[in-house]
Design a protein around this motif. Structure first.
Motif, PDB file in Angstrom:
ATOM      1  N   ALA A 307       0.816  -1.222   0.000  1.00  0.00           N
ATOM      2  CA  ALA A 307       0.000   0.000   0.000  1.00  0.00           C
ATOM      3  C   ALA A 307       0.849   1.271   0.000  1.00  0.00           C
ATOM      4  O   ALA A 307       0.545   2.230  -0.716  1.00  0.00           O
ATOM      5  CB  ALA A 307      -0.936  -0.009   1.208  1.00  0.00           C
ATOM      6  N   ARG A 308       1.914   1.285   0.804  1.00  0.00           N
ATOM      7  CA  ARG A 308       2.744   2.504   0.882  1.00  0.00           C
ATOM      8  C   ARG A 308       3.393   2.808  -0.459  1.00  0.00           C
ATOM      9  O   ARG A 308       3.433   3.948  -0.906  1.00  0.00           O
ATOM     10  CB  ARG A 308       3.829   2.375   1.967  1.00  0.00           C
ATOM     11  N   GLU A 309       3.895   1.756  -1.122  1.00  0.00           N
ATOM     12  CA  GLU A 309       4.524   1.953  -2.428  1.00  0.00           C
ATOM     13  C   GLU A 309       3.499   2.493  -3.434  1.00  0.00           C
ATOM     14  O   GLU A 309       3.807   3.353  -4.258  1.00  0.00           O
ATOM     15  CB  GLU A 309       5.116   0.633  -2.941  1.00  0.00           C
ATOM     16  N   LEU A 310       2.273   1.978  -3.366  1.00  0.00           N
ATOM     17  CA  LEU A 310       1.225   2.444  -4.274  1.00  0.00           C
ATOM     18  C   LEU A 310       0.903   3.912  -4.020  1.00  0.00           C
ATOM     19  O   LEU A 310       0.804   4.716  -4.949  1.00  0.00           O
ATOM     20  CB  LEU A 310      -0.034   1.577  -4.116  1.00  0.00           C
ATOM     21  N   VAL A 311       0.733   4.277  -2.748  1.00  0.00           N
ATOM     22  CA  VAL A 311       0.427   5.680  -2.430  1.00  0.00           C
ATOM     23  C   VAL A 311       1.577   6.575  -2.886  1.00  0.00           C
ATOM     24  O   VAL A 311       1.364   7.614  -3.527  1.00  0.00           O
ATOM     25  CB  VAL A 311       0.173   5.862  -0.917  1.00  0.00           C
ATOM     26  N   ASP A 312       2.812   6.168  -2.572  1.00  0.00           N
ATOM     27  CA  ASP A 312       3.972   7.001  -2.916  1.00  0.00           C
ATOM     28  C   ASP A 312       4.116   7.166  -4.434  1.00  0.00           C
ATOM     29  O   ASP A 312       4.636   8.182  -4.905  1.00  0.00           O
ATOM     30  CB  ASP A 312       5.258   6.402  -2.330  1.00  0.00           C
ATOM     31  N   ALA A 313       3.661   6.164  -5.198  1.00  0.00           N
ATOM     32  CA  ALA A 313       3.753   6.252  -6.660  1.00  0.00           C
ATOM     33  C   ALA A 313       2.586   7.045  -7.264  1.00  0.00           C
ATOM     34  O   ALA A 313       2.533   7.234  -8.481  1.00  0.00           O
ATOM     35  CB  ALA A 313       3.793   4.850  -7.256  1.00  0.00           C
ATOM     36  N   GLY A 314       1.637   7.468  -6.408  1.00  0.00           N
ATOM     37  CA  GLY A 314       0.522   8.261  -6.927  1.00  0.00           C
ATOM     38  C   GLY A 314      -0.650   7.437  -7.430  1.00  0.00           C
ATOM     39  O   GLY A 314      -1.484   7.933  -8.185  1.00  0.00           O
ATOM     40  N   VAL A 315      -0.735   6.185  -6.983  1.00  0.00           N
ATOM     41  CA  VAL A 315      -1.891   5.356  -7.344  1.00  0.00           C
ATOM     42  C   VAL A 315      -2.986   5.571  -6.296  1.00  0.00           C
ATOM     43  O   VAL A 315      -2.728   5.383  -5.105  1.00  0.00           O
ATOM     44  CB  VAL A 315      -1.524   3.855  -7.375  1.00  0.00           C
ATOM     45  N   PRO A 316      -4.202   5.963  -6.709  1.00  0.00           N
ATOM     46  CA  PRO A 316      -5.282   6.095  -5.730  1.00  0.00           C
ATOM     47  C   PRO A 316      -5.700   4.720  -5.207  1.00  0.00           C
ATOM     48  O   PRO A 316      -5.918   3.799  -5.992  1.00  0.00           O
ATOM     49  CB  PRO A 316      -6.417   6.755  -6.516  1.00  0.00           C
ATOM     50  N   ILE A 317      -5.809   4.608  -3.892  1.00  0.00           N
ATOM     51  CA  ILE A 317      -6.172   3.334  -3.266  1.00  0.00           C
ATOM     52  C   ILE A 317      -7.604   3.384  -2.770  1.00  0.00           C
ATOM     53  O   ILE A 317      -8.021   4.353  -2.136  1.00  0.00           O
ATOM     54  CB  ILE A 317      -5.232   3.022  -2.084  1.00  0.00           C
ATOM     55  N   ALA A 318      -8.342   2.317  -3.060  1.00  0.00           N
ATOM     56  CA  ALA A 318      -9.664   2.106  -2.462  1.00  0.00           C
ATOM     57  C   ALA A 318      -9.593   0.825  -1.631  1.00  0.00           C
ATOM     58  O   ALA A 318      -8.703  -0.004  -1.818  1.00  0.00           O
ATOM     59  CB  ALA A 318     -10.730   1.976  -3.549  1.00  0.00           C
ATOM     60  N   LEU A 319     -10.516   0.698  -0.705  1.00  0.00           N
ATOM     61  CA  LEU A 319     -10.598  -0.499   0.137  1.00  0.00           C
ATOM     62  C   LEU A 319     -11.941  -1.174  -0.057  1.00  0.00           C
ATOM     63  O   LEU A 319     -12.961  -0.503  -0.254  1.00  0.00           O
ATOM     64  CB  LEU A 319     -10.442  -0.135   1.615  1.00  0.00           C
ATOM     65  N   ALA A 320     -11.944  -2.504   0.010  1.00  0.00           N
ATOM     66  CA  ALA A 320     -13.184  -3.263  -0.143  1.00  0.00           C
ATOM     67  C   ALA A 320     -13.152  -4.485   0.762  1.00  0.00           C
ATOM     68  O   ALA A 320     -12.084  -4.953   1.156  1.00  0.00           O
ATOM     69  CB  ALA A 320     -13.374  -3.694  -1.601  1.00  0.00           C
ATOM     70  N   THR A 321     -14.344  -4.997   1.063  1.00  0.00           N
ATOM     71  CA  THR A 321     -14.414  -6.199   1.908  1.00  0.00           C
ATOM     72  C   THR A 321     -14.065  -7.463   1.132  1.00  0.00           C
ATOM     73  O   THR A 321     -13.603  -8.435   1.714  1.00  0.00           O
ATOM     74  CB  THR A 321     -15.821  -6.405   2.476  1.00  0.00           C
ATOM     75  N   ASP A 322     -14.360  -7.487  -0.197  1.00  0.00           N
ATOM     76  CA  ASP A 322     -14.294  -8.734  -0.976  1.00  0.00           C
ATOM     77  C   ASP A 322     -15.246  -9.786  -0.394  1.00  0.00           C
ATOM     78  O   ASP A 322     -15.013 -10.992  -0.554  1.00  0.00           O
ATOM     79  CB  ASP A 322     -12.857  -9.294  -1.032  1.00  0.00           C
ATOM     80  N   CYS A 323     -16.287  -9.352   0.293  1.00  0.00           N
ATOM     81  CA  CYS A 323     -17.200 -10.272   0.990  1.00  0.00           C
ATOM     82  C   CYS A 323     -17.471 -11.528   0.150  1.00  0.00           C
ATOM     83  O   CYS A 323     -18.059 -11.474  -0.919  1.00  0.00           O
ATOM     84  CB  CYS A 323     -18.519  -9.550   1.299  1.00  0.00           C
ATOM     85  N   ASN A 324     -16.980 -12.664   0.647  1.00  0.00           N
ATOM     86  CA  ASN A 324     -17.143 -13.953  -0.037  1.00  0.00           C
ATOM     87  C   ASN A 324     -16.910 -15.056   0.987  1.00  0.00           C
ATOM     88  O   ASN A 324     -16.304 -14.809   2.040  1.00  0.00           O
ATOM     89  CB  ASN A 324     -16.167 -14.060  -1.223  1.00  0.00           C
ATOM     90  N   PRO A 325     -17.391 -16.275   0.714  1.00  0.00           N
ATOM     91  CA  PRO A 325     -17.363 -17.305   1.762  1.00  0.00           C
ATOM     92  C   PRO A 325     -16.014 -17.980   1.969  1.00  0.00           C
ATOM     93  O   PRO A 325     -15.830 -18.673   2.966  1.00  0.00           O
ATOM     94  CB  PRO A 325     -18.382 -18.322   1.266  1.00  0.00           C
ATOM     95  N   GLY A 326     -15.060 -17.774   1.055  1.00  0.00           N
ATOM     96  CA  GLY A 326     -13.812 -18.506   1.160  1.00  0.00           C
ATOM     97  C   GLY A 326     -12.661 -17.721   1.749  1.00  0.00           C
ATOM     98  O   GLY A 326     -11.925 -18.218   2.605  1.00  0.00           O
ATOM     99  N   SER A 327     -12.497 -16.465   1.293  1.00  0.00           N
ATOM    100  CA  SER A 327     -11.289 -15.743   1.666  1.00  0.00           C
ATOM    101  C   SER A 327     -11.533 -14.452   2.431  1.00  0.00           C
ATOM    102  O   SER A 327     -10.566 -13.829   2.888  1.00  0.00           O
ATOM    103  CB  SER A 327     -10.453 -15.444   0.422  1.00  0.00           C
ATOM    104  N   SER A 328     -12.802 -14.034   2.605  1.00  0.00           N
ATOM    105  CA  SER A 328     -13.059 -12.816   3.383  1.00  0.00           C
ATOM    106  C   SER A 328     -14.543 -12.697   3.732  1.00  0.00           C
ATOM    107  O   SER A 328     -15.250 -11.848   3.196  1.00  0.00           O
ATOM    108  CB  SER A 328     -12.607 -11.567   2.604  1.00  0.00           C
ATOM    109  N   PRO A 329     -15.015 -13.548   4.641  1.00  0.00           N
ATOM    110  CA  PRO A 329     -16.452 -13.528   4.948  1.00  0.00           C
ATOM    111  C   PRO A 329     -16.822 -12.408   5.918  1.00  0.00           C
ATOM    112  O   PRO A 329     -17.163 -12.661   7.062  1.00  0.00           O
ATOM    113  CB  PRO A 329     -16.719 -14.902   5.562  1.00  0.00           C
TER     114      PRO A 329
END
Ligand SMILES: [Zn+2]
Length: 418
Positions: A307-329
């Motif tokens: 994330a820090r490298e992305l911010v420092d390079a000027g990439v806008p970051i969004a966050l999401a739950t990825d709500c799903n039953p296997g990897s992020s319920p």
């Protein structure tokens, strides 16, 4: 119908109509004691109470913020909401040492969810989806993206997307539906993945487009799933449908997914755990929003995206739950924000921008939602907290007291209004 949100300790909001990158990713305006006035679905005033009282008459409805913090409603830009079949048994197996790949090889993993989702009736799938939307709303999410991709055949993909359309009619949370038949190669096409790609292009995408069931499309570009070449083929025709393009990119390995996102003018690229420096540069140059899913890293005990490298390079970051039953319920954006700070080293301000205006931008909505400014839609959350930092600092509990969607109070005193 007018609504006045008053009595806040502070109103905290990013500003603008576009994704915020670099130093702007951490700019949150703090307006102590400010009030927010809504007329119909729109915000018409944000500022001092005294000025409001001079300029406006008494509102039809008053919402007391009780000294708390008012923020924009969360926008969750990446979920797999319409699924059947939780996989809690796998959780204990993973803790005991089995890998995700071992579980998948034994008929678990995504294949189990595909079977359950195909078998579920429309009404069963709708009930499950509405329940998840309720949880999202109670945790402050007012707009969510939601993908198909557990059908992996024409009728089951259409069923998932029709469920989303019906849920959008019934529920206050706004839904951005995404077609994702290219989530995985289904078991019956394992011998011929290119055949499945051609089925998507020739039959599944056209049927979804003809029924106007989606506004975007997503592909899981990964080794053993869809190669960059197959991803290009899946997306070859989608400009005809006017769909936004999203990619699951560079999650398990660096296949050049970030560069592909730039090449395809994607609105967002998700995951990015293994993104290369060249990939980061391509995202920055293309203005692609990086959707980070730290819930997956936490839940699967993997590394976090850079994330820090992305911010420092000027990439806008969004966050999401990825709500799903296997990897992020999970349906909770505050939980995800805390993980983004503690696991991926975002600041609390960067996480709030990432969960509001930047996630709105990933869904093509930053001109309408994601900040508390005059002319924007009145989607807001009142937190039982003295500052927005409590969202990540005071972790593991729900601080959401009230939620307003399009100018209407839909959660009051932490309870759903029907
Ligand atoms: Zn996903």
């Amino acid at each position: 119908m007018s609504l006045l949100v008053a009595g806040a300790g502070v109103v905290a909001t990013p500003r603008g109509n576009v994704a915020l990158a670099g130093p702007r990713q951490r700019q949150i305006d703090l307006l102590p004691g400010a009030v927010v006035r809504c007329e119909g679905a729109e915000i018409v005033f944000v500022g001092e109470a005294r000025e409001h009282d001079r300029r406006f008459r008494r509102p039809d409805e008053l919402l007391d913020a009780g000294g708390g913090t008012v923020i924009p409603g969360f926008v969750d830009p990446h979920t797999h909401l319409p699924f059947a079949g939780y996989r809690e048994d796998e959780f204990d197996r993973r803790l005991a040492g089995d890998s995700y790949a071992q579980i998948a090889a034994g008929g678990g993993g995504i294949v189990a969810t595909v079977a359950a989702t195909r078998a579920a009736s429309f009404d069963e799938l709708l009930a499950l989806t509405l329940q998840r939307l309720d949880r999202q709303l109670l945790a402050g999410t007012t707009t969510t993206e939601a993908k198909s991709g557990y059908g992996l055949e024409l009728e089951a993909e259409l069923k998932q997307l029709r469920v989303l359309r019906e849920a959008a009619h019934r529920h206050p949370v706004e839904i951005a539906a995404t077609a994702m038949p290219a989530h995985e190669v289904p078991p019956e096409w394992r011998h011929d993945p290119d055949g499945y790609v051609e089925l998507i292009v020739a039959r599944i995408h056209p049927a979804i487009a003809a029924q106007k069931l989606a506004e975007g499309v997503d592909v899981f570009c990964e080794r053993g799933v869809f190669s960059p070449h197959q991803t290009r083929r899946v997306l070859a025709d989608v400009h005809r449908y006017g769909w936004r393009v999203h990619l699951h990119a560079d999650e398990l390995s660096d296949l050049g997914g970030a560069k592909l996102a730039d090449e395809l003018a994607a609105a967002s690229a998700s995951h990015l755990l293994h993104v290369s420096p060249e990939g980061i540069a391509a995202l920055a140059q293309g203005g692609v929003v990086a959707v980070l899913l730290p819930g997956v890293s936490f839940f699967l005990r993997e590394r976090y995206a850079p994330a820090r490298e992305l911010v420092d390079a000027g990439v806008p970051i969004a966050l999401a739950t990825d709500c799903n039953p296997g990897s992020s319920p999970t349906e909770s954006m505050p939980a995800i924000m805390a993980l983004a700070c503690l696991g991926a080293r975002l600041s609390s301000e960067e996480a709030l921008v990432a969960a509001t205006v930047n996630s709105a931008a990933a869904l093509g909505r930053a001109a309408r939602i994601g900040t508390l400014e005059v002319g924007k839609q009145a989607d807001l959350v009142v937190l039982d907290a003295p500052s927005p930092k409590h969202l990540v600092y005071h972790y593991g509990v729900n601080l959401v007291r009230h939620v307003v969607k399009a100018g209407r109070v839909v959660v009051r005193d932490a309870g759903l209004l029907r």
